[in-house]
Each structure stands twice: as C-alpha cells, then as structure tokens.
Design an enzyme around this catalytic site. Structure first.
Site, PDB file in Angstrom:
ATOM      1  N   SER A 120     -65.359 -28.742  36.754  1.00 39.63           N
ATOM      2  CA  SER A 120     -65.112 -27.757  37.809  1.00 39.63           C
ATOM      3  C   SER A 120     -65.745 -26.418  37.444  1.00 39.63           C
ATOM      4  O   SER A 120     -65.715 -26.001  36.283  1.00 39.63           O
ATOM      5  CB  SER A 120     -63.605 -27.571  37.986  1.00 39.63           C
ATOM      6  OG  SER A 120     -63.332 -26.383  38.704  1.00 39.63           O
ATOM      7  N   TYR A 143     -67.689 -24.384  43.337  1.00 38.81           N
ATOM      8  CA  TYR A 143     -67.101 -23.602  44.427  1.00 38.81           C
ATOM      9  C   TYR A 143     -68.029 -22.420  44.631  1.00 38.81           C
ATOM     10  O   TYR A 143     -68.317 -21.687  43.672  1.00 38.81           O
ATOM     11  CB  TYR A 143     -65.730 -23.054  44.037  1.00 38.81           C
ATOM     12  CG  TYR A 143     -64.578 -24.032  44.097  1.00 38.81           C
ATOM     13  CD1 TYR A 143     -64.329 -24.787  45.235  1.00 38.81           C
ATOM     14  CD2 TYR A 143     -63.705 -24.159  43.020  1.00 38.81           C
ATOM     15  CE1 TYR A 143     -63.255 -25.663  45.291  1.00 38.81           C
ATOM     16  CE2 TYR A 143     -62.624 -25.019  43.067  1.00 38.81           C
ATOM     17  CZ  TYR A 143     -62.404 -25.766  44.206  1.00 38.81           C
ATOM     18  OH  TYR A 143     -61.334 -26.623  44.255  1.00 38.81           O
ATOM     19  N   THR A 169     -67.985 -28.684  46.558  1.00 42.35           N
ATOM     20  CA  THR A 169     -66.688 -29.014  47.168  1.00 42.35           C
ATOM     21  C   THR A 169     -66.623 -28.343  48.531  1.00 42.35           C
ATOM     22  O   THR A 169     -66.796 -27.128  48.642  1.00 42.35           O
ATOM     23  CB  THR A 169     -65.535 -28.550  46.258  1.00 42.35           C
ATOM     24  OG1 THR A 169     -65.580 -29.329  45.066  1.00 42.35           O
ATOM     25  CG2 THR A 169     -64.188 -28.748  46.929  1.00 42.35           C
ATOM     26  N   LYS A 222     -68.192 -33.155  48.047  1.00 43.07           N
ATOM     27  CA  LYS A 222     -66.809 -33.549  47.761  1.00 43.07           C
ATOM     28  C   LYS A 222     -65.868 -33.039  48.843  1.00 43.07           C
ATOM     29  O   LYS A 222     -65.808 -31.830  49.103  1.00 43.07           O
ATOM     30  CB  LYS A 222     -66.376 -32.972  46.406  1.00 43.07           C
ATOM     31  CG  LYS A 222     -64.928 -33.262  46.034  1.00 43.07           C
ATOM     32  CD  LYS A 222     -64.625 -32.808  44.620  1.00 43.07           C
ATOM     33  CE  LYS A 222     -63.254 -33.255  44.145  1.00 43.07           C
ATOM     34  NZ  LYS A 222     -62.143 -32.461  44.648  1.00 43.07           N
ATOM     35  N   HIS A 246     -58.751 -33.764  48.163  1.00 41.13           N
ATOM     36  CA  HIS A 246     -58.343 -32.818  47.118  1.00 41.13           C
ATOM     37  C   HIS A 246     -56.980 -33.222  46.532  1.00 41.13           C
ATOM     38  O   HIS A 246     -56.180 -32.373  46.141  1.00 41.13           O
ATOM     39  CB  HIS A 246     -58.271 -31.403  47.701  1.00 41.13           C
ATOM     40  CG  HIS A 246     -58.832 -30.326  46.809  1.00 41.13           C
ATOM     41  ND1 HIS A 246     -60.061 -29.774  46.979  1.00 41.13           N
ATOM     42  CD2 HIS A 246     -58.305 -29.710  45.716  1.00 41.13           C
ATOM     43  CE1 HIS A 246     -60.270 -28.846  46.062  1.00 41.13           C
ATOM     44  NE2 HIS A 246     -59.211 -28.800  45.264  1.00 41.13           N
TER      45      HIS A 246
HETATM   46  C1  LIG Z   1     -54.684 -29.175  38.788  1.00 46.24           C
HETATM   47  C2  LIG Z   1     -55.810 -29.549  39.715  1.00 46.24           C
HETATM   48  C3  LIG Z   1     -56.912 -28.719  39.790  1.00 46.24           C
HETATM   49  C4  LIG Z   1     -57.987 -29.075  40.625  1.00 46.24           C
HETATM   50  N1  LIG Z   1     -59.106 -28.278  40.638  1.00 46.24           N
HETATM   51  C5  LIG Z   1     -60.178 -28.657  41.397  1.00 46.24           C
HETATM   52  C6  LIG Z   1     -61.393 -27.920  41.317  1.00 46.24           C
HETATM   53  O1  LIG Z   1     -61.531 -26.968  40.569  1.00 46.24           O
HETATM   54  N2  LIG Z   1     -62.419 -28.333  42.109  1.00 46.24           N
HETATM   55  C7  LIG Z   1     -62.323 -29.423  42.947  1.00 46.24           C
HETATM   56  O2  LIG Z   1     -63.273 -29.745  43.644  1.00 46.24           O
HETATM   57  N3  LIG Z   1     -61.182 -30.136  43.001  1.00 46.24           N
HETATM   58  C8  LIG Z   1     -60.117 -29.796  42.245  1.00 46.24           C
HETATM   59  N4  LIG Z   1     -58.985 -30.556  42.264  1.00 46.24           N
HETATM   60  C9  LIG Z   1     -58.959 -31.804  43.055  1.00 46.24           C
HETATM   61  C10 LIG Z   1     -59.450 -32.973  42.194  1.00 46.24           C
HETATM   62  O3  LIG Z   1     -60.817 -32.870  41.921  1.00 46.24           O
HETATM   63  C11 LIG Z   1     -59.232 -34.319  42.897  1.00 46.24           C
HETATM   64  O4  LIG Z   1     -59.838 -34.280  44.159  1.00 46.24           O
HETATM   65  C12 LIG Z   1     -57.768 -34.716  43.049  1.00 46.24           C
HETATM   66  O5  LIG Z   1     -56.995 -34.288  41.951  1.00 46.24           O
HETATM   67  C13 LIG Z   1     -57.697 -36.240  43.173  1.00 46.24           C
HETATM   68  O6  LIG Z   1     -56.408 -36.678  43.350  1.00 46.24           O
HETATM   69  P1  LIG Z   1     -55.474 -37.222  42.156  1.00 46.24           P
HETATM   70  O7  LIG Z   1     -55.025 -36.011  41.394  1.00 46.24           O
HETATM   71  O8  LIG Z   1     -54.361 -37.870  42.896  1.00 46.24           O
HETATM   72  O9  LIG Z   1     -56.279 -38.160  41.305  1.00 46.24           O
HETATM   73  C14 LIG Z   1     -57.903 -30.233  41.427  1.00 46.24           C
HETATM   74  C15 LIG Z   1     -56.780 -31.054  41.344  1.00 46.24           C
HETATM   75  C16 LIG Z   1     -55.747 -30.729  40.489  1.00 46.24           C
HETATM   76  C17 LIG Z   1     -54.565 -31.649  40.390  1.00 46.24           C
END
Ligand SMILES: Cc1cc2nc3c(=O)[nH]c(=O)nc-3n(C[C@H](O)[C@H](O)[C@H](O)COP(=O)(O)O)c2cc1C
Length: 370
Positions: A120, A143, A169, A222, A246
């Site tokens: 990320s 981002y 994203t 994404k 997400h």
């Molecule tokens: C704590 C946390 C931080 C996240 N930060 C980002 C991020 O910085 N960029 C992004 O595109 N998605 C982010 N996401 C979404 C994840 O990339 C992903 O789409 C999502 O966690 C998938 O679902 P799951 O947690 O059920 O596996 C984040 C998710 C979590 C749980």
C-alpha cells in the site's frame, strides 16, 4: 502432497500454530480492543463485509472421485514468475500497527514462502520494503494524493524498486464512516495520509490512460465490482481487474465479491487477468474463487492477524496452513492442478452459518477468548 493419510501434516512448520484458529485467537488476545475492532470492522452497518462471507458460504463443492490425486500442484505463473500458491497479500496501509517492521515484514514473509505481495502507498516506503525483500514478487498500490507529477513520481519509484505491477485503488473517492472506530474514538495514524484526498475524489479514467500511455508496466485497477467498469477498464488496456469492495470497509450495502466475480470474468472474456479479495480466510474459500476463474486471490485481514500473532514466522505459518487446507480440498475434489478447476466443481448452496468477519473460525468464542 502425499494427500493419502488422514492426519498427515504439512511438510514444514515454521511455528507452533496448529491451525488458523490458533493464529486468529492469538491476534485477538494480543491486540488492544480498538486496534482489533478497527481491523475486523467495516463501513457503517457492515453489510458489505458480511456479504463477502455470505457469498463464499453460498457455494458448495461438487467433488469428483476415483481420480489419481497422489500429487497435487498448487503453483501458478504470473508476471513471468512462479508462485507457490495463487495468492498475494492485499495492500493494507497500517501494517506497522501489528508489527514494527510493517510492510517489510510482510514482504519478507511473502518472499520466504513464495507468494506475491502488494504494498500500500499508505504503508512502509517502497524503497525500504524492496531492500528488506529484494526478490519478493511485489506490486505497488497507489492512492492518488497529488497531481499528475505525484502519480509519475510514484510509478517511477515502483519501477525503480522492481515492482511487477502498479495498482490504482479506485473504490475510495472518499473515506467511509467506520462506526467501530468512531465508537472507540480511534484514529489510525495512517489516516492522516487522507490529506490530499481531494485528488482521489477527482480521479477519473484520464489517470488510467495517463499511466497506460506513459509506462510499460502492468496496470491493476482495484475496486472494480461491475461489468460496466470492467469493460471500460479493458477498453483502456488495463492488464488486471481487481474485484474488491475493500473488504467491506468502503461502500456499505455492496455485493459480496464472489457474487460479482463470475459475471466480471465472463464480461472480461480473457482480455485482462482477474484478481479478487474479500473475506477469504480458508483454503476452501480460495479454491472457490479459482474455480470460478480468478487468476489470483488476495488476503487482507488474514495477513494482519498473522502479523499481530507472531510477525514473519506466523505469516509463513499461516501460508503453510492455508496451503495445507488447499491441498486437502483439491485432493478431495479430485483435482490435481489449479488449471483443472472450473465451475463444474461448484453448486449454489444455502449457508449454514450467519456470516460475519470471522465466521470462518467457529471454534473461537470471542467473548471468552479475550
Ligand atoms: C487494515 C486494513 C487496511 C487497508 N488498507 C488498504 C490500503 O491502503 N489500500 C487499499 O487499496 N486497500 C486497503 N485495504 C483493503 C484491502 O486491500 C483488501 O481489499 C481487503 O482487506 C480484502 O478483504 P479481507 O480483509 O476480507 O481479506 C485495507 C484493509 C484493511 C483491513
């Protein structure tokens, strides 16, 4: 795998965790309530979050028998590299909340095990992670927090750090309301980086075209959850469609990603590869997405649980356990290679549990195991 004997275990064991349940339980015991809530939670009513699990649980397997499954191969090839499993760690910003090494620890674990990771832009700097895990198969998620010069600078850094792909994203025009964080009066330090958010809100297909026209690097989008956007992405030459909501942390009342996945794969019709995330916790969950036709499956929260439970060692152990579950599911389905999976192994089903972020771990009583 010697898939024969009941009770035969994985080849190597990087730590003492005997099951994924034990990793989750450990993370729950270690993390302070506000960090735990923030990690497991989603947006508003958490309906999207629950629908991710509901969609996974609404598929049953149709196993075939009397096939030789004495050797099961889970490896795949993408970005001209062999991956031990068709998995990657999804981009998660605040990984340093769970381990001081943050993104570098996850990268090092993914390199040691042999899967990909997506870093990320809100996480550990690209250069530090590349130094910690130089031969990891790395993708860089972005981002947009500035003008075109900001985008150019980040893509150039990703290229210099040997990233195999750049990922925009596109499901985060604004930050959703996360009621658990609000209730706990919890503000993740990384969210300060939402300064510059106006650029993300102003994002449109022009930036996709800018990257495609300027750089010779595979582009991932994404947060695609409709046929319409998948088709526009393909028309822009996007290389990978990343089906994601997400993890239920952005738009509430969305569809589960496994509900959306089949129609997007059909619409894309091989013109782009497809990765997916959202609610994947167990080996069998991943097999379902692959049977529908996904090329890669992303793990978001699972990497955070493992990181909190035991750093890199637990990350590797979690992957070993997932691999073990996948091997057993494949053998019991009568399938010996990922490429043999298809939708003929799946059937619609009524879920047997009420879906929640952690309903894949029924042995844990979260009120007692605190
Ligand atoms: C704590 C946390 C931080 C996240 N930060 C980002 C991020 O910085 N960029 C992004 O595109 N998605 C982010 N996401 C979404 C994840 O990339 C992903 O789409 C999502 O966690 C998938 O679902 P799951 O947690 O059920 O596996 C984040 C998710 C979590 C749980």
């Amino acid at each position: 795998m010697g898939a024969g004997d009941e009770g035969s275990g994985p080849v190597s064991r990087s730590s003492e965790f005997e099951s994924l349940h034990e990793i989750i339980r450990q993370a729950h015991q270690i993390l302070p309530k506000e960090k735990w809530d923030s990690l497991v939670g989603g947006a508003e009513t958490e309906t999207t979050l629950k629908r991710n699990r509901l969609a996974i649980d609404s598929i049953a397997f149709k196993p075939r028998v009397l096939r030789n499954v004495s050797v099961v191969d889970l490896s795949v090839e993408h970005f001209d590299r062999k991956l031990r499993l068709p998995l990657f760690f999804a981009p998660t910003g605040p990984l340093d909340l769970f381990d001081p090494g943050g993104g570098a620890t996850v990268a090092s674990g993914s390199q040691a095990f042999g899967i990909a990771h997506m870093l990320s832009s809100g996480c550990t700097p690209l250069e530090a992670v590349a130094e910690a895990a130089p031969s990891a198969l790395r993708m860089a998620q972005l981002y947009v927090r500035g003008d075109d010069a900001f985008v150019h600078d980040y893509v150039a850094r990703a290229l210099a750090c040997g990233c195999a792909a750049i990922c925009l994203t596109v499901d985060s025009a604004v930050l959703a309301r996360r009621d658990r964080d609000i209730a706990n009066r919890y503000r993740i330090a990384g969210l300060v980086k939402w300064r510059g958010q106006a650029y993300q809100a102003g994002l449109d297909w022009r930036t996709v075209k800018l990257i495609k026209d300027t750089y010779d690097i595979p582009l991932v989008l994404k947060g695609i959850v409709t046929i319409e956007d998948a088709r526009i992405a393909v028309d822009h030459g996007v290389d990978w469609i990343y089906v994601s909501n997400h993890g239920g942390r952005q738009l509430d009342h969305g569809r589960g990603t496994l509900d959306v996945l089949p129609e997007i794969i059909d619409a894309v019709a091989g013109q782009a590869k497809v990765m997916v995330d959202g609610g994947f916790c167990r080996g069998s969950d991943i097999i379902k997405a692959l049977a529908i036709g996904a090329d890669l499956v992303g793990l978001g929260r699972m990497q955070c649980y493992a990181l909190a439970a035991g750093g890199e060692t637990a990350i590797i152990r979690m992957l070993e356990l997932i691999e073990d579950e996948m091997l057993r599911s494949m053998a019991l389905l009568g399938v010996s290679a990922i490429g043999e999976l298809d939708r003929s192994y799946l059937h619609p089903a009524v879920p047997v549990t009420i879906p929640s972020a952690l309903s894949a771990f029924p042995l844990i009583d979260f009120s007692r195991d605190c």
